[in-house]
Every structure is written in C-alpha cells, then in structure tokens.
Design an enzyme around this catalytic site. Structure first.
Site, PDB file in Angstrom:
ATOM      1  N   ASP A 176      -2.361  25.090  -3.416  1.00  0.00           N
ATOM      2  CA  ASP A 176      -1.883  25.125  -2.037  1.00  0.00           C
ATOM      3  C   ASP A 176      -0.599  25.941  -1.999  1.00  0.00           C
ATOM      4  OD1 ASP A 176      -1.705  24.582   0.691  1.00  0.00           O
ATOM      5  OD2 ASP A 176      -0.922  22.551   0.444  1.00  0.00           O
ATOM      6  N   TYR A 231      -0.618  24.212   4.547  1.00  0.00           N
ATOM      7  CA  TYR A 231      -1.992  23.870   4.920  1.00  0.00           C
ATOM      8  C   TYR A 231      -2.996  24.904   4.409  1.00  0.00           C
ATOM      9  CZ  TYR A 231       0.802  21.052   8.147  1.00  0.00           C
ATOM     10  OH  TYR A 231       1.736  20.202   8.682  1.00  0.00           O
ATOM     11  N   HIS A 232      -2.843  25.254   3.114  1.00  0.00           N
ATOM     12  CA  HIS A 232      -3.760  26.209   2.496  1.00  0.00           C
ATOM     13  C   HIS A 232      -4.407  25.623   1.237  1.00  0.00           C
ATOM     14  CE1 HIS A 232      -0.938  29.498   4.336  1.00  0.00           C
ATOM     15  NE2 HIS A 232      -1.737  28.955   5.246  1.00  0.00           N
ATOM     16  N   PRO A 233      -4.969  24.413   1.291  1.00  0.00           N
ATOM     17  CA  PRO A 233      -5.648  23.883   0.107  1.00  0.00           C
ATOM     18  C   PRO A 233      -6.844  24.764  -0.249  1.00  0.00           C
ATOM     19  CG  PRO A 233      -6.217  22.580   2.030  1.00  0.00           C
ATOM     20  CD  PRO A 233      -5.137  23.529   2.459  1.00  0.00           C
TER      21      PRO A 233
END
Length: 553
Positions: A294, A468-470
């Site tokens: 992330d 919010y970039h898993p």
C-alpha cells in the site's frame, strides 16, 4: 438463475471487472455474467467529482474494512475503503489518474511478469483512454475512459508547481507522458463534469447487449470446481443460494482484499491456513493473500494569508450553489476533484526514479472528509511510493460476508522511516519557496517543532494514513515462483479455467494512484482471455535523470 450458464463469469464490477464485461461481450456472441455485491452507482454523491469523500464514508458503497492493529503505528486500526457498488473503487476514489512510472513495469517483468514491461503495457493505457489533451506517443484519445487535466483556476495550483521549480525540480507538462519526474498538472477521470468511473466508461454502455447480464447484491461464496477446473460460482442473493455455471472461465475481479479471500474459501491458498478452517485444498498456493502492499501518506498543511482557498465554499449556502450549478450545467467547483497539481521527486541521490508523490489541494482538510476545514489553508498529500513493508490478508471465518483479517505491517522496514523523514523535510522546503510568500501563513501540520528524526517519527506514527492503494495479494509471476498466484496470462497457477484480474495481481505496487494501472490490467487481460495477439509494443521513450546516482534533483 441457478441453472444458468455463461461463457464467462466475472466476480466484481470494479475497475477491472467493468473493463472485462465490456471487452468480453463486445463480439455479441460470448455470454458474460457479472456478479456484484454492491448496488447502483446512480447517486449524485458518486457522480459529482467534488463529493468524492462522501461515498467513501457510506456503508452502502464501501466495504469499510479495517486493518488489524498496526504495531508500528501505535496499534492504530487503519481504514481500508473498497468500493461496494457498480464501478467498484473507481466509483468512490479520488478520481486521480496516474499510470505509474515506466520502470515500475520494467520491475514487474524482472519479478516474473513476462510480457508486462512498459513497452508492452503502454499500448493498453492508450487503448483505454480518451485524453482531453489529444493523442500522442503516450496518450490515447479514442478509448472509453475520459481523462483530463484540471483548469487550475485557483492561483495556489500554479504556486505549488512554481515552488517546485524554485526548489530545483523540473516542471513536467504531462506526468503521464514522457516525464513523470517533476511538478505539473494532475489528470482526473472526469467526462463533461461527471465522474468517469469504469461503470460509466465501460459497463453501462455494454449493458445494452443481450449477451451481458449484470446481477447486483450478489455475494460470491466460492468458486465451483470439477476436479481442478473452475466451472462456476456459488453466490447468495436475497438470502437464496445460487450457482452460475462458466463454460469457459471464471474471472475474479474483487480486488486485493476480496479476491484472495474468495480464492481461499474456494480451496486455493496456503494449505495450512485452509486446513485450519476445514477447507479442502484444490491448489496449495502459499502466496494467496501474502505480499500486501500500500501507499502511506500524510497531509502537510499550511495556513493561507489570503482568503482564496476552498474554505470559502464550505458553508451550507455555498455548497448548495455549487451543487445546483453542477446539476444544471455540469460545471463549476462540483466538476473537479480539486487535486489539480502534483509532483513526483526522488528522496535522495542514488534513487533511480521518483519515490515520493505529491497531491496538492487548495484547502486544509482530511482527505476522507472525517474532519472539516477550520480556516483558510492549503496542503500537500505526500508519501513514499515503494515501501519495503509487506502485509497479508487471511481468513477470519468461512462466511464470505465476514471481512478477512488484514495486516499491512506499515512502517515495519527501517527504510520506510528514512523515506518518511525525507517527505517531511523536502515538503517543508517546497512550501518555503518564494512562490508561496504571499500566501504562506503558519505551518498547521506537522508544525515547526517537528524537526528532529524523533519528532517526525512520532508525527508519522500518530497521523500518517493510507492512500487507499492496497494491492499485490495475488501476485503475478513465473509458475516456478512458489509465491506467485497467477501466471503472466493472469491464470491461477495449479488450476484451470480460473483467472484473477485486478490490482491484486500486481507483483509490486506502482508509482501513484492505482486506478489507471488496474484499468490497464483489465484491458490487457481481455486480449489474453480472448486469445488475441497483444497490441504491438511501443517504442515511446521515457525520462530518467542522467545524474540520478549523484544528485537528488
């Protein structure tokens, strides 16, 4: 519905799933079913770009995951929003369009994703896109996905770009073009003032076809296997258990949390974990749910001496007027995500390509809308791009409606701390440039006392947030790699008739926001699924700082 069979069954109408729904049904002959647990995306709150923080905080549209307590961040449970709606996370994200750096994709190939180098993926970025600035060697102008640069009407945007130049960095006219390194305008996924989600760009036009069926409020519970071949999907809808057959393939597009969870519930994953839940092992793939990556970021906030920020428009009447103008004309402040300027820089000499990203916002406020602006201010969202920390997604229950356990292990690698300290110090230097002299008030956050390594580390532990970039939990690689989950054709290793196509298959996270590369993954995978030859590789060049080994800028 339980007796229905389709050529392809797609689980998840998100950023990649909508692309596949369109491309796989385009011939008018192949039958395609899309199962989506969420519902309609027709809400004004989703379609208006400026309202982006609202659907992100609504249970109707967001899975609302929380991590396990993060041991290196004061045991905070970190928010992990994921879209639960047509369009998936492309319907609740910040609308920022960043493809990633060319060397991200060179790294993918080195990590075993053969055929996914920059020259291989650039044609698919171009095919997907309809860029308002027109086509060139890097940009497309005839794809379904509308992208555009903001109008930068607020002078603070240009001040930010100019401050970057004054600090010794380059200015790039197109951060998605030949040169990512530097400061310049950010792209957004907006068409005619409306959010250009993949639901709007790909799914909705294709839903007119009789060979495409979309079922909402359908919760996939497991993939059905005949031996080692996927033959359908079990799902629930309105309390009824159903099954959809797949004559050709089942394609999981649930994203980096849902896809590994569903694989495990279906018997594909680490044998020990599956055995602990009494799940029969179809394929022992120890990498399923591992390698979670992330981006972390914080907001560097500065008070504004001039009342020109978006704080002027936070009152009820002003917001109502913005909404009315957007509803009537599709224009005005409601038509922008307000992330209209940004940048990518290297944290130190010896870093080959940018490892820090900036989003600039002419307001001082929490990105997720959890706190309201209290005064005129502006901020940069800043964070490292290539953390060495790795986490995981693991089962908590046999119930597909029960969220899995998510542990990011944020900041567990010492290099992450070095990079975060650089983020604070380099951002402070940028805001100190002459371009901000007329606007710059006091430093709201982190605050002028946050100078030493110890003070910065304390700030990070308390205030850093996920961007919010898993991603990367079903990583793509060579079948010989025991931790690879899918091969370079996106096929799940060890079984037949099953693919994963979403951001979970990234071998490693890319530079910047993940919506653009996820859409590219959908485009490229569609050709693989249909047995088509890949688009001709691109020879477009890209910029690398010639003195990167000895200079930071």
């Amino acid at each position: 519905m339980s007796d229905e069979a389709f050529d392809y069954v797609i689980v998840g109408a998100g950023s990649a799933g909508c692309v596949l729904a369109d491309r796989l049904s385009q011939d008018g002959r192949s039958t395609v079913l899309v199962l989506e647990y969420g519902g309609s995306d027709r809400s004004v709150l989703i379609q208006m770009p400026a309202a982006l923080s609202i659907p992100m905080n609504m249970k109707a549209y967001n899975w609302g995951y929380l991590s396990e307590p993060e041991p290196y961040l004061n045991d905070r449970r970190m928010h992990c929003p994921r879209g639960k709606v047509l369009g998936g996370s492309s319907s609740i994200n910040g609308l920022v369009y960043v493809r990633g750096h060319p060397l991200d994709f060179e790294r993918w190939e080195e990590e075993g994703a053969k055929g996914w180098s920059y020259r291989d993926v650039l044609p698919y970025f171009r095919r997907a896109e309809s860029f308002a600035g027109g086509a060139d060697a890097w940009r497309g102008d005839s794809g379904p996905l509308a992208t555009a640069q903001g109008r930068k009407l607020n002078p603070l945007y240009e001040a930010f770009i100019e401050a970057g130049r004054e600090a010794g960095y380059a200015v790039s006219s197109d951060l998605n073009g030949e040169r990512q390194e530097g400061f310049g305008p950010l792209d957004m996924t907006v068409r005619d003032g409306v959010r250009a989600s993949t639901a709007n760009a790909y799914l909705r036009p294709s839903m007119k076809r009789p060979n495409l069926k979309v079922v909402t409020h359908a919760l996939a519970s497991r993939v059905a296997f005949d031996g080692r071949r996927a033959v359908g999907v079990h799902y629930r809808r309105d309390g009824v258990k159903l099954k959809a057959g797949a004559r050709r393939e089942v394609i999981l597009c649930g994203g980096p949390i849902n896809s590994p969870q569903l694989l495990k519930l279906s018997g594909v994953g680490p044998a020990a974990e599956l055995g602990a839940f009494g799940i029969d092992v179809v394929a022992n793939r120890p990498g399923v749910g591992e390698n979670l990556q992330d981006h972390l970021e914080f907001t560097f906030q500065v008070a504004s001496k001039q009342p020109i920020t978006l704080f002027s428009h936070t009152g009820f009447i002003r917001r109502a007027l913005i909404g009315a103008e957007w509803l009537l004309r599709g224009k005005g402040l409601g038509a922008s995500n307000h992330f209209e300027a940004g940048g990518f820089i290297r944290s130190r000499a010896g870093v080959r390509y940018p490892d820090i990203q900036f989003h600039f916002l002419p307001m001082a406020v929490a990105y997720d809308g959890s706190t309201l602006a209290r005064e005129h201010g502006f901020q940069a969202h800043v964070g490292p791009m290539r953390s060495k920390s790795r986490g995981w997604v693991r089962l908590k229950s046999l119930d597909p409606a029960e969220p899995p356990m998510i542990q990011f292990n944020y900041m567990s690698h010492s290099d992450d701390w070095t990079e975060m300290r650089s983020c604070v110090r380099l951002t402070r230097e940028i805001f100190a440039q002459a371009a901000f002299d007329r606007y710059r008030g006091r430093e709201i956050q982190p605050g002028t006392k946050c100078v030493s390594d110890e003070a910065i580390d304390a700030f990070v532990r308390e205030r850093v947030d996920s961007a919010y970039h898993p991603s990367c939990t079903c990583k793509m690689g060579s079948p010989a790699d025991p931790l690879a989950v899918v091969d370079p054709q996106t096929r799940v290793i060890g079984v037949e008739g099953l693919r994963v196509v979403d951001s979970s298959i990234m071998p490693s996270i890319t530079n910047g926001n993940l919506n653009a590369p996820t859409i590219m993954i959908g485009e490229k995978a569609a050709d693989m699924i249909l047995g088509r030859a890949p688009l001709p590789a691109s020879n477009a060049p890209y910029y690398l700082a010639p003195d990167w080994e000895t200079k930071q800028r």
